[in-house]
Design an enzyme around this catalytic site. Sequence first.
Site, PDB file in Angstrom:
ATOM      1  N   CYS A  54      96.258  -3.438  32.341  1.00  0.00           N
ATOM      2  CA  CYS A  54      95.060  -3.920  33.042  1.00  0.00           C
ATOM      3  C   CYS A  54      94.108  -2.753  33.291  1.00  0.00           C
ATOM      4  O   CYS A  54      92.880  -2.906  33.185  1.00  0.00           O
ATOM      5  CB  CYS A  54      95.432  -4.593  34.360  1.00  0.00           C
ATOM      6  SG  CYS A  54      96.026  -6.295  34.203  1.00  0.00           S
ATOM      7  N   ASP A  65      98.810   2.930  20.030  1.00  0.00           N
ATOM      8  CA  ASP A  65      99.970   3.228  20.862  1.00  0.00           C
ATOM      9  C   ASP A  65     100.019   4.738  21.103  1.00  0.00           C
ATOM     10  O   ASP A  65      99.825   5.540  20.187  1.00  0.00           O
ATOM     11  CB  ASP A  65     101.258   2.748  20.174  1.00  0.00           C
ATOM     12  CG  ASP A  65     102.430   2.692  21.130  1.00  0.00           C
ATOM     13  OD1 ASP A  65     102.903   1.573  21.408  1.00  0.00           O
ATOM     14  OD2 ASP A  65     102.875   3.763  21.608  1.00  0.00           O
ATOM     15  N   THR A 120     108.764  -2.417  28.103  1.00  0.00           N
ATOM     16  CA  THR A 120     108.599  -1.413  29.154  1.00  0.00           C
ATOM     17  C   THR A 120     107.289  -1.580  29.920  1.00  0.00           C
ATOM     18  O   THR A 120     107.167  -1.087  31.038  1.00  0.00           O
ATOM     19  CB  THR A 120     108.641   0.017  28.570  1.00  0.00           C
ATOM     20  OG1 THR A 120     107.601   0.151  27.599  1.00  0.00           O
ATOM     21  CG2 THR A 120     109.992   0.307  27.930  1.00  0.00           C
ATOM     22  N   HIS A 158     101.856  -7.659  24.968  1.00  0.00           N
ATOM     23  CA  HIS A 158     101.151  -6.929  23.914  1.00  0.00           C
ATOM     24  C   HIS A 158     101.894  -7.140  22.614  1.00  0.00           C
ATOM     25  O   HIS A 158     103.120  -7.214  22.582  1.00  0.00           O
ATOM     26  CB  HIS A 158     101.057  -5.431  24.249  1.00  0.00           C
ATOM     27  CG  HIS A 158     102.354  -4.828  24.662  1.00  0.00           C
ATOM     28  ND1 HIS A 158     102.850  -4.957  25.953  1.00  0.00           N
ATOM     29  CD2 HIS A 158     103.292  -4.135  23.968  1.00  0.00           C
ATOM     30  CE1 HIS A 158     104.017  -4.360  26.037  1.00  0.00           C
ATOM     31  NE2 HIS A 158     104.330  -3.856  24.845  1.00  0.00           N
ATOM     32  N   HIS A 205     102.740  -5.513  19.154  1.00  0.00           N
ATOM     33  CA  HIS A 205     102.762  -4.279  18.358  1.00  0.00           C
ATOM     34  C   HIS A 205     102.381  -4.626  16.923  1.00  0.00           C
ATOM     35  O   HIS A 205     102.861  -5.615  16.365  1.00  0.00           O
ATOM     36  CB  HIS A 205     104.179  -3.689  18.319  1.00  0.00           C
ATOM     37  CG  HIS A 205     104.698  -3.190  19.624  1.00  0.00           C
ATOM     38  ND1 HIS A 205     104.735  -1.852  19.950  1.00  0.00           N
ATOM     39  CD2 HIS A 205     105.220  -3.842  20.690  1.00  0.00           C
ATOM     40  CE1 HIS A 205     105.275  -1.700  21.149  1.00  0.00           C
ATOM     41  NE2 HIS A 205     105.579  -2.886  21.616  1.00  0.00           N
TER      42      HIS A 205
HETATM   43  P1  AMP Z   1     107.020  -2.215  24.959  1.00  0.00           P
HETATM   44  O1  AMP Z   1     108.209  -1.290  24.971  1.00  0.00           O
HETATM   45  O2  AMP Z   1     107.108  -3.309  23.939  1.00  0.00           O
HETATM   46  O3  AMP Z   1     106.708  -2.713  26.353  1.00  0.00           O
HETATM   47  O4  AMP Z   1     105.805  -1.329  24.471  1.00  0.00           O
HETATM   48  C1  AMP Z   1     105.038  -0.536  25.324  1.00  0.00           C
HETATM   49  C2  AMP Z   1     104.280   0.407  24.448  1.00  0.00           C
HETATM   50  O5  AMP Z   1     103.206   0.943  25.196  1.00  0.00           O
HETATM   51  C3  AMP Z   1     105.108   1.597  23.947  1.00  0.00           C
HETATM   52  O6  AMP Z   1     105.133   1.586  22.515  1.00  0.00           O
HETATM   53  C4  AMP Z   1     104.371   2.814  24.526  1.00  0.00           C
HETATM   54  O7  AMP Z   1     104.360   3.912  23.643  1.00  0.00           O
HETATM   55  C5  AMP Z   1     102.985   2.250  24.766  1.00  0.00           C
HETATM   56  N1  AMP Z   1     102.216   2.917  25.789  1.00  0.00           N
HETATM   57  C6  AMP Z   1     102.636   3.287  27.025  1.00  0.00           C
HETATM   58  N2  AMP Z   1     101.624   3.837  27.709  1.00  0.00           N
HETATM   59  C7  AMP Z   1     100.533   3.817  26.895  1.00  0.00           C
HETATM   60  C8  AMP Z   1      99.188   4.251  27.024  1.00  0.00           C
HETATM   61  N3  AMP Z   1      98.729   4.827  28.145  1.00  0.00           N
HETATM   62  N4  AMP Z   1      98.346   4.068  25.975  1.00  0.00           N
HETATM   63  C9  AMP Z   1      98.800   3.499  24.841  1.00  0.00           C
HETATM   64  N5  AMP Z   1     100.052   3.053  24.650  1.00  0.00           N
HETATM   65  C10 AMP Z   1     100.923   3.217  25.670  1.00  0.00           C
HETATM   66 ZN    ZN Z   2      98.155  -6.280  33.284  1.00  0.00          ZN
END
Ligand code: AMP
Ligand code: ZN
Length: 114
Positions: free
Chosen positions: A7, A30, A95, A100, A102
């Site tokens: 957000c 990412d 996480t 989102h 990928h």
């Molecule tokens: P997930 O594990 O599916 O929730 O993916 C979360 C993704 O967000 C991971 O691949 C992280 O590398 C990515 N991520 C975390 N913080 C950021 C950020 N500030 N900008 C871009 N990607 C991020």
């Molecule tokens: Zn959000």
Amino acid sequence: MADCLFCKIVAGQIPSAVVYQDDQVVAFRDINPQAPFHVLVAPTRHIATLNDIGPDDHALVGAMIGRAAALAAENGYAQRGYRTVFNCNAEAGQTVFHIHLHVLAGRSLGWPPG
Ligand code: AMP
Ligand code: ZN
């Protein structure tokens, strides 16, 4: 949602490499790419997990998938191939609790995923 990382990215409060944005979706690189091309397509509205998707959100999720395909094509991966992934909750490795999609491309991607 105040404490949500994505957000804050949508609101421009945290810097990110945005590659596409409209009223419904935002796409950004990412921060820890797992392939030469790795972007995340997220809704501008906060939705925590895929479990929170309702019938009213189906068009939004369709727009996310359509945007993923468009970005893959614009970057030259339509024919080579690419992978789209939603992780949902702990065992899938989610996480960030703002949904989102990928989009990964640019190398051979193994199956099944780890
Ligand atoms: P997930 O594990 O599916 O929730 O993916 C979360 C993704 O967000 C991971 O691949 C992280 O590398 C990515 N991520 C975390 N913080 C950021 C950020 N500030 N900008 C871009 N990607 C991020
Ligand atoms: Zn959000």
